[in-house]
Design an enzyme around this catalytic site. Structure first.
Site, PDB file in Angstrom:
ATOM      1  N   ASP A 161       0.840  -1.205   0.000  1.00 47.45           N
ATOM      2  CA  ASP A 161       0.000   0.000   0.000  1.00 47.45           C
ATOM      3  C   ASP A 161       0.878   1.260   0.000  1.00 47.45           C
ATOM      4  OD1 ASP A 161      -2.391   1.386  -0.020  1.00 47.45           O
ATOM      5  OD2 ASP A 161      -3.233   0.355   1.711  1.00 47.45           O
ATOM      6  N   ASP A 228     -10.171   3.303  -3.965  1.00 45.97           N
ATOM      7  CA  ASP A 228     -10.858   2.070  -3.576  1.00 45.97           C
ATOM      8  C   ASP A 228     -12.247   1.880  -4.187  1.00 45.97           C
ATOM      9  OD1 ASP A 228      -8.647   2.091  -1.937  1.00 45.97           O
ATOM     10  OD2 ASP A 228      -9.746   1.508  -0.137  1.00 45.97           O
TER      11      ASP A 228
HETATM   12  C1  GAL Z   1      -6.206   1.310   1.267  1.00 46.51           C
HETATM   13  C2  GAL Z   1      -6.291   0.272   0.184  1.00 46.51           C
HETATM   14  C3  GAL Z   1      -7.365  -0.718   0.544  1.00 46.51           C
HETATM   15  C4  GAL Z   1      -7.039  -1.347   1.895  1.00 46.51           C
HETATM   16  C5  GAL Z   1      -6.825  -0.281   2.947  1.00 46.51           C
HETATM   17  C6  GAL Z   1      -6.327  -0.868   4.258  1.00 46.51           C
HETATM   18  O1  GAL Z   1      -5.191   2.206   0.977  1.00 46.51           O
HETATM   19  O2  GAL Z   1      -6.568   0.898  -1.042  1.00 46.51           O
HETATM   20  O3  GAL Z   1      -7.485  -1.702  -0.456  1.00 46.51           O
HETATM   21  O4  GAL Z   1      -5.898  -2.154   1.745  1.00 46.51           O
HETATM   22  O5  GAL Z   1      -5.893   0.674   2.506  1.00 46.51           O
HETATM   23  O6  GAL Z   1      -6.069   0.098   5.212  1.00 46.51           O
END
Ligand code: GAL
Length: 413
Positions: A161, A228
């Site tokens: 991430d 997301d």
């Molecule tokens: C976001 C990511 C999500 C999930 C989330 C967890 O940045 O796009 O898919 O992994 O973090 O905190």
């Protein structure tokens, strides 16, 4: 056991080191050389199901059992991926990540062993910055140590991430004015994983920043191309509309990742779920389920187990479908769902028709479809199984519904 580089075919071994973005996007010699992800990943991830709470060994094992009992493993679903919040909130005194003992009482190695013994693979999540998005330790400065730890645990898939990465100004968590390109930190983890001693699928999650599709293929096996999928129809529309113009960057070993699925979260209609699954499948996105599979209705289960759609997604050619404009049709509008989609297959062409607004009958002449042209064609609609032949096809669609046709030439024009 797969032995990484040794299993590569000759064509895979050619990889040019300079990461120029001017090369043809589907040039295979720019693909990451870890031998994994020739076709898009199929699996499940804990995040869309239950955020931090779903990051437990119990949930992972229940899902693995569901893969087997519900026949998901038989149709190709492989990866059981635990997302954010699996570790404690600080590293141990030797700098190692520590699995949360309440969530993973036997540790991670015991869990991966069990999941491997079920014929499945196990994935974990981490972050390129100092912390994950939910505040657990990130890998910045610890890339090599973390990659070796993952390899020692038998981890098969790593989602990286982009929170708390070097930032000039703005919110540290999702910095909009970063100090440098995310390509720099994603390459660091790529190199650490490549030298970890284990082939580990590398899933980039920089939310489409820095035009990741132009360099992602040389860095990871898949790359998130948008923010997301928050769980609503509007997200499906937004992501589909952003995926179409960059479809050509997907090819064998490296794919645009349209984000995890939301089928079964209760916020989409049946028609919308068909379109969600259909567009992700023909776009060659990873299909990573994001709800509690043990609670899926038979109808939803049948949708995600649709072998014909999964075969399109896993087609060896690896080319993603995109929108095309039949004569007389309006142009695509950014942010909106376009009705006409098509893409090449190793043995034909896939054509998708989508009703973006109300119920609608859509028709298309095969002469207007890229890759088809004049002639007579046989078609199969992959949700209903209906078949036919001719020079065109049409579909009566409910609002937000989709029909997906596999089309094969039977006579020249
Ligand atoms: C976001 C990511 C999500 C999930 C989330 C967890 O940045 O796009 O898919 O992994 O973090 O905190």
């Amino acid at each position: 056991m797969r032995s990484g580089l040794l299993v590569l075919a000759a064509a895979d071994i050619v990889r040019s080191l300079p990461q120029t973005v001017s090369e043809k996007p589907d040039n295979l010699d720019r693909r990451l050389m870890n031998g994994l992800g020739k076709t898009p990943a199929l699996g499940w991830n804990s995040w869309n199901q239950g955020g931090c709470e779903a990051a437990t060994a119990v949930v992972a094992l229940n899902t693995a059992s569901a893969f087997i009992n519900l026949g998901l493993r038989d149709v190709g679903y492989t990866y059981i991926n635990i997302d954010d919040c699996w570790s404690t909130t600080s590293r141990n005194s030797s700098g190692y990540l520590v699995p949360d003992p309440n969530k993973f009482p036997q540790g991670i190695k015991a869990l991966t062993d069990q999941i491997h013994s079920m014929g499945l693979k196990f994935g974990l999540y981490g972050d390129a910055g100092t912390m994950t998005c939910a505040g657990h330790p990130g890998s910045q400065g610890y890339e090599v140590q973390d990659a070796k730890l993952l390899a020692s645990w038998g981890v098969d898939y790593w989602k990286h991430d982009n929170c708390y990465t070097p930032c000039n100004a703005g919110l540290q968590q999702t910095c909009t004015n970063p100090a440098g390109s995310s390509q720099t930190w994603y390459i660091k983890m790529r190199d650490a994983l490549l030298s970890s001693g284990r082939p580990i699928f590398y899933s980039l999650c920089n939310w489409g920043r820095d035009n990741v599709w132009t360099w992602g293929a040389d860095v990871g096996n898949s790359w998130r191309m948008s923010i997301d999928n928050w769980g609503n129809w509007a997200d499906v529309v937004r992501i589909a509309s952003e995926a179409a113009p960059i479809a050509s960057y997907s090819a064998a070993y490296g794919f645009n990742d349209l984000d995890m699925m939301i089928i079964g979260n209760g916020r989409l209609t049946t028609a919308e779920e068909r379109t969600h699954f259909g567009i992700w499948a023909i776009s060659k996105s990873p299909i990573i389920m994001g709800t509690d599979l043990t609670k899926l209705t038979t109808e939803r289960l049948n949708l995600i187990k649709n072998r014909a759609l999964l075969a399109i997604n896993q087609d060896s050619l690896g080319k993603a479908a995109t929108t095309f404009r039949p004569s007389g049709a309006a142009s695509p509008v950014s942010g909106q769902l376009y009705p006409y989609w098509a893409g090449p297959l190793s043995d034909g062409v896939v054509v998708g028709l989508v009703a973006p607004d109300g119920a609608q009958t859509l028709s298309v002449n095969f002469a207007d479809v890229p890759g088809l042209g004049a002639g007579t064609f046989a078609w199969t609609e992959l949700y209903s199984g209906h078949t036919g032949s001719g020079i065109s096809v049409s579909a009566n669609l409910n609002a937000h519904d989709m029909a997906v046709f596999k089309v094969v030439r039977i006579a020249s024009g």
